[in-house]
Design a protein around this motif. Structure first.
Motif, PDB file in Angstrom:
ATOM      1  N   TYR A 112     -14.038 -10.337 -20.282  1.00  0.00           N
ATOM      2  CA  TYR A 112     -13.412  -9.519 -19.404  1.00  0.00           C
ATOM      3  C   TYR A 112     -12.665 -10.405 -18.342  1.00  0.00           C
ATOM      4  CZ  TYR A 112     -16.128  -5.363 -20.979  1.00  0.00           C
ATOM      5  OH  TYR A 112     -16.890  -4.213 -21.749  1.00  0.00           O
ATOM      6  N   VAL A 113     -13.545 -11.519 -18.201  1.00  0.00           N
ATOM      7  CA  VAL A 113     -12.821 -12.481 -17.141  1.00  0.00           C
ATOM      8  C   VAL A 113     -11.421 -13.014 -17.597  1.00  0.00           C
ATOM      9  CG1 VAL A 113     -13.403 -14.401 -15.605  1.00  0.00           C
ATOM     10  CG2 VAL A 113     -14.974 -12.803 -16.107  1.00  0.00           C
ATOM     11  N   ILE A 114     -11.598 -13.418 -19.024  1.00  0.00           N
ATOM     12  CA  ILE A 114     -10.227 -13.850 -19.539  1.00  0.00           C
ATOM     13  C   ILE A 114      -9.068 -12.974 -19.522  1.00  0.00           C
ATOM     14  CG2 ILE A 114      -9.346 -14.657 -21.551  1.00  0.00           C
ATOM     15  CD1 ILE A 114     -12.258 -15.855 -22.477  1.00  0.00           C
ATOM     16  N   VAL A 115      -9.388 -11.724 -19.767  1.00  0.00           N
ATOM     17  CA  VAL A 115      -8.252 -10.579 -19.842  1.00  0.00           C
ATOM     18  C   VAL A 115      -7.870 -10.556 -18.356  1.00  0.00           C
ATOM     19  CG1 VAL A 115      -7.861  -8.226 -20.251  1.00  0.00           C
ATOM     20  CG2 VAL A 115      -9.057  -9.508 -22.017  1.00  0.00           C
ATOM     21  N   PHE A 116      -8.701 -10.357 -17.316  1.00  0.00           N
ATOM     22  CA  PHE A 116      -8.451 -10.313 -16.052  1.00  0.00           C
ATOM     23  C   PHE A 116      -7.458 -11.517 -15.597  1.00  0.00           C
ATOM     24  CE2 PHE A 116      -9.164 -11.849 -11.667  1.00  0.00           C
ATOM     25  CZ  PHE A 116      -8.531 -10.541 -10.888  1.00  0.00           C
ATOM     26  N   ILE A 117      -7.720 -12.721 -15.966  1.00  0.00           N
ATOM     27  CA  ILE A 117      -7.104 -13.868 -15.575  1.00  0.00           C
ATOM     28  C   ILE A 117      -5.725 -13.966 -16.186  1.00  0.00           C
ATOM     29  CG2 ILE A 117      -6.976 -16.447 -15.933  1.00  0.00           C
ATOM     30  CD1 ILE A 117     -10.069 -16.370 -15.327  1.00  0.00           C
ATOM     31  N   LEU A 118      -5.758 -13.743 -17.655  1.00  0.00           N
ATOM     32  CA  LEU A 118      -4.458 -13.391 -18.261  1.00  0.00           C
ATOM     33  C   LEU A 118      -3.489 -12.439 -17.658  1.00  0.00           C
ATOM     34  CD1 LEU A 118      -5.628 -13.775 -22.028  1.00  0.00           C
ATOM     35  CD2 LEU A 118      -4.483 -15.699 -20.613  1.00  0.00           C
ATOM     36  N   ALA A 176       1.439 -17.717  -7.258  1.00  0.00           N
ATOM     37  CA  ALA A 176      -0.183 -18.317  -7.377  1.00  0.00           C
ATOM     38  C   ALA A 176       0.038 -19.735  -7.390  1.00  0.00           C
ATOM     39  CB  ALA A 176      -0.965 -17.553  -8.288  1.00  0.00           C
ATOM     40  N   PRO A 177      -0.719 -20.387  -6.643  1.00  0.00           N
ATOM     41  CA  PRO A 177      -0.628 -22.060  -6.665  1.00  0.00           C
ATOM     42  C   PRO A 177      -1.430 -22.425  -7.991  1.00  0.00           C
ATOM     43  CG  PRO A 177      -2.317 -21.075  -5.109  1.00  0.00           C
ATOM     44  CD  PRO A 177      -1.320 -19.780  -5.553  1.00  0.00           C
ATOM     45  N   LYS A 178      -0.894 -23.443  -8.340  1.00  0.00           N
ATOM     46  CA  LYS A 178      -1.664 -23.930 -10.051  1.00  0.00           C
ATOM     47  C   LYS A 178      -2.917 -24.297  -9.657  1.00  0.00           C
ATOM     48  CE  LYS A 178       2.364 -24.123 -12.110  1.00  0.00           C
ATOM     49  NZ  LYS A 178       2.786 -23.102 -13.056  1.00  0.00           N
ATOM     50  N   ASN A 179      -3.456 -24.574  -8.582  1.00  0.00           N
ATOM     51  CA  ASN A 179      -4.995 -25.147  -8.348  1.00  0.00           C
ATOM     52  C   ASN A 179      -5.891 -24.031  -8.519  1.00  0.00           C
ATOM     53  OD1 ASN A 179      -4.231 -27.711  -7.914  1.00  0.00           O
ATOM     54  ND2 ASN A 179      -4.508 -27.491  -5.730  1.00  0.00           N
ATOM     55  N   LEU A 180      -5.110 -22.582  -8.220  1.00  0.00           N
ATOM     56  CA  LEU A 180      -5.842 -21.355  -8.570  1.00  0.00           C
ATOM     57  C   LEU A 180      -6.167 -21.068  -9.946  1.00  0.00           C
ATOM     58  CD1 LEU A 180      -7.030 -18.871  -7.045  1.00  0.00           C
ATOM     59  CD2 LEU A 180      -4.876 -17.743  -7.341  1.00  0.00           C
ATOM     60  N   SER A 181      -5.363 -21.411 -10.841  1.00  0.00           N
ATOM     61  CA  SER A 181      -5.461 -21.381 -12.213  1.00  0.00           C
ATOM     62  C   SER A 181      -6.669 -22.073 -12.589  1.00  0.00           C
ATOM     63  CB  SER A 181      -4.331 -21.878 -12.949  1.00  0.00           C
ATOM     64  OG  SER A 181      -4.424 -21.632 -14.386  1.00  0.00           O
ATOM     65  N   TYR A 182      -6.621 -23.437 -12.189  1.00  0.00           N
ATOM     66  CA  TYR A 182      -7.928 -24.140 -12.546  1.00  0.00           C
ATOM     67  C   TYR A 182      -9.179 -23.527 -12.080  1.00  0.00           C
ATOM     68  CZ  TYR A 182      -6.350 -28.599 -14.772  1.00  0.00           C
ATOM     69  OH  TYR A 182      -5.789 -29.587 -15.549  1.00  0.00           O
ATOM     70  N   GLY A 183      -9.184 -22.898 -10.886  1.00  0.00           N
ATOM     71  CA  GLY A 183     -10.461 -22.399 -10.336  1.00  0.00           C
ATOM     72  C   GLY A 183     -10.666 -21.171 -11.128  1.00  0.00           C
ATOM     73  N   LEU A 184      -9.880 -20.269 -11.747  1.00  0.00           N
ATOM     74  CA  LEU A 184     -10.062 -19.062 -12.433  1.00  0.00           C
ATOM     75  C   LEU A 184     -10.685 -19.535 -13.644  1.00  0.00           C
ATOM     76  CD1 LEU A 184      -7.075 -16.919 -11.479  1.00  0.00           C
ATOM     77  CD2 LEU A 184      -9.544 -16.655 -10.654  1.00  0.00           C
ATOM     78  N   TRP A 185     -10.095 -20.541 -14.248  1.00  0.00           N
ATOM     79  CA  TRP A 185     -10.642 -20.688 -15.639  1.00  0.00           C
ATOM     80  C   TRP A 185     -11.925 -21.558 -15.527  1.00  0.00           C
ATOM     81  CZ3 TRP A 185      -9.080 -18.160 -19.184  1.00  0.00           C
ATOM     82  CH2 TRP A 185      -7.498 -17.802 -19.171  1.00  0.00           C
ATOM     83  N   ALA A 186     -12.383 -22.314 -14.429  1.00  0.00           N
ATOM     84  CA  ALA A 186     -13.680 -22.683 -14.389  1.00  0.00           C
ATOM     85  C   ALA A 186     -14.764 -21.634 -14.025  1.00  0.00           C
ATOM     86  CB  ALA A 186     -13.572 -23.402 -12.956  1.00  0.00           C
ATOM     87  N   VAL A 187     -14.158 -20.416 -13.578  1.00  0.00           N
ATOM     88  CA  VAL A 187     -15.325 -19.214 -13.755  1.00  0.00           C
ATOM     89  C   VAL A 187     -15.455 -18.936 -15.034  1.00  0.00           C
ATOM     90  CG1 VAL A 187     -15.333 -16.900 -12.947  1.00  0.00           C
ATOM     91  CG2 VAL A 187     -14.418 -18.494 -11.278  1.00  0.00           C
ATOM     92  N   PRO A 246     -11.870 -14.552 -30.150  1.00  0.00           N
ATOM     93  CA  PRO A 246     -10.822 -14.891 -30.101  1.00  0.00           C
ATOM     94  C   PRO A 246     -10.208 -15.147 -28.714  1.00  0.00           C
ATOM     95  CG  PRO A 246     -10.871 -12.720 -30.945  1.00  0.00           C
ATOM     96  CD  PRO A 246     -12.220 -13.401 -30.828  1.00  0.00           C
ATOM     97  N   PHE A 247     -10.785 -14.435 -27.730  1.00  0.00           N
ATOM     98  CA  PHE A 247     -10.289 -14.647 -26.240  1.00  0.00           C
ATOM     99  C   PHE A 247     -10.358 -15.967 -25.981  1.00  0.00           C
ATOM    100  CE2 PHE A 247     -11.048  -9.800 -26.573  1.00  0.00           C
ATOM    101  CZ  PHE A 247      -9.729  -9.387 -26.009  1.00  0.00           C
ATOM    102  N   LEU A 285       1.101 -11.376 -13.912  1.00  0.00           N
ATOM    103  CA  LEU A 285       1.562 -10.385 -12.676  1.00  0.00           C
ATOM    104  C   LEU A 285       1.908 -11.508 -11.419  1.00  0.00           C
ATOM    105  CD1 LEU A 285      -0.711  -7.484 -12.931  1.00  0.00           C
ATOM    106  CD2 LEU A 285       1.585  -7.674 -13.477  1.00  0.00           C
ATOM    107  N   LEU A 286       1.263 -12.724 -11.416  1.00  0.00           N
ATOM    108  CA  LEU A 286       1.424 -13.468 -10.126  1.00  0.00           C
ATOM    109  C   LEU A 286       1.867 -14.938 -10.338  1.00  0.00           C
ATOM    110  CD1 LEU A 286      -1.394 -11.798  -8.210  1.00  0.00           C
ATOM    111  CD2 LEU A 286       0.769 -11.149  -8.175  1.00  0.00           C
ATOM    112  N   HIS A 287       2.382 -15.271 -11.756  1.00  0.00           N
ATOM    113  CA  HIS A 287       2.380 -16.700 -12.039  1.00  0.00           C
ATOM    114  C   HIS A 287       3.439 -17.373 -11.066  1.00  0.00           C
ATOM    115  CE1 HIS A 287       5.829 -15.128 -14.209  1.00  0.00           C
ATOM    116  NE2 HIS A 287       6.458 -16.494 -14.284  1.00  0.00           N
ATOM    117  N   LYS A 288       4.474 -16.836 -10.686  1.00  0.00           N
ATOM    118  CA  LYS A 288       5.276 -17.391  -9.649  1.00  0.00           C
ATOM    119  C   LYS A 288       4.712 -17.465  -8.292  1.00  0.00           C
ATOM    120  CE  LYS A 288       9.148 -16.071 -12.271  1.00  0.00           C
ATOM    121  NZ  LYS A 288      10.804 -16.195 -12.399  1.00  0.00           N
TER     122      LYS A 288
END
Length: 186
Positions: free
Chosen positions: A14-20, A30-41, A183-184, A25-28
């Motif tokens: 569920y978290v992976i689908v949300f992050i993807l 959202a800061p890159k550090n946020l991506s690391y934080g989300l994947w840490a979750v 697979p997720f 939607l917000l890739h342009k």
């Protein structure tokens, strides 16, 4: 053990689908550090067998996951569960052994590297640069680079070390080895 791993994998999905979706939607903006934080979750959810629940959480409660997982619970009394656990363990051990083997094999190919200083090594047979090593990371570069190319490439590779990318990759490989059936996660 199997129920715990499957439950962790389902909630992490569920978290992976949300992050993807978030990244699409917000890739342009959202800061890159946020991506690391989300994947840490996600990594936390996949590695730690307990979670913190909130009334504002978009992930289904543990009870909902367990009821969705009721078919697994019904099988527990049968031999099939033991077979499934053995298959899962074979997958985990097999992937860990494969990653360990490729690490050792690749490390052997680097034994003739020439030390240039500051954890930077040059190898004649390389076609590309990379960082190798989890705890004591080293930069390996091909031999025939100009000094200017070396400078830029080394700065790039040192950024990977500064961001702890080799450690993050090792944790990602561990997570993928444990949850190889999802697979997720891949």
């Amino acid at each position: 053990l199997l129920d715990t791993v499957i439950g962790m994998s389902i909630t992490a999905s569920y978290v992976i689908v949300f992050i993807l979706l978030f990244r699409i939607l917000l890739h342009k903006i959202a800061p890159k550090n946020l991506s690391y934080g989300l994947w840490a979750v996600v990594a936390f959810r996949l590695l730690v067998p307990f979670s913190f629940e909130s009334p504002f959480c978009f992930i289904p409660s543990k009870a909902a996951i367990l009821s969705a997982n009721s078919s697994t619970r019904q099988i527990q009394t049968h031999l099939y569960t033991q077979i499934i656990v053995v298959i899962w363990l074979i997958g985990v051990v097999g992937l860990c052994m494969y990653h360990g083997y490729t690490y050792v094999k690749f490390r052997a190919k680097l034994k003739d590297a020439k030390y240039l200083g500051d954890n930077i090594y040059e190898v004649e047979t390389l076609k590309t640069t990379f960082v190798f090593g989890i705890v004591s990371s080293k930069v390996y570069i091909p031999k025939n680079l100009s000094k200017e190319e070396q400078q830029y490439i080394i700065l790039h590779e040192l950024t990977h070390i500064k961001r702890h990318d080799p450690l993050i990759k090792a944790v990602a490989l561990l997570v993928c080895s444990i949850h190889w059936f999802n697979p997720f996660v891949w």
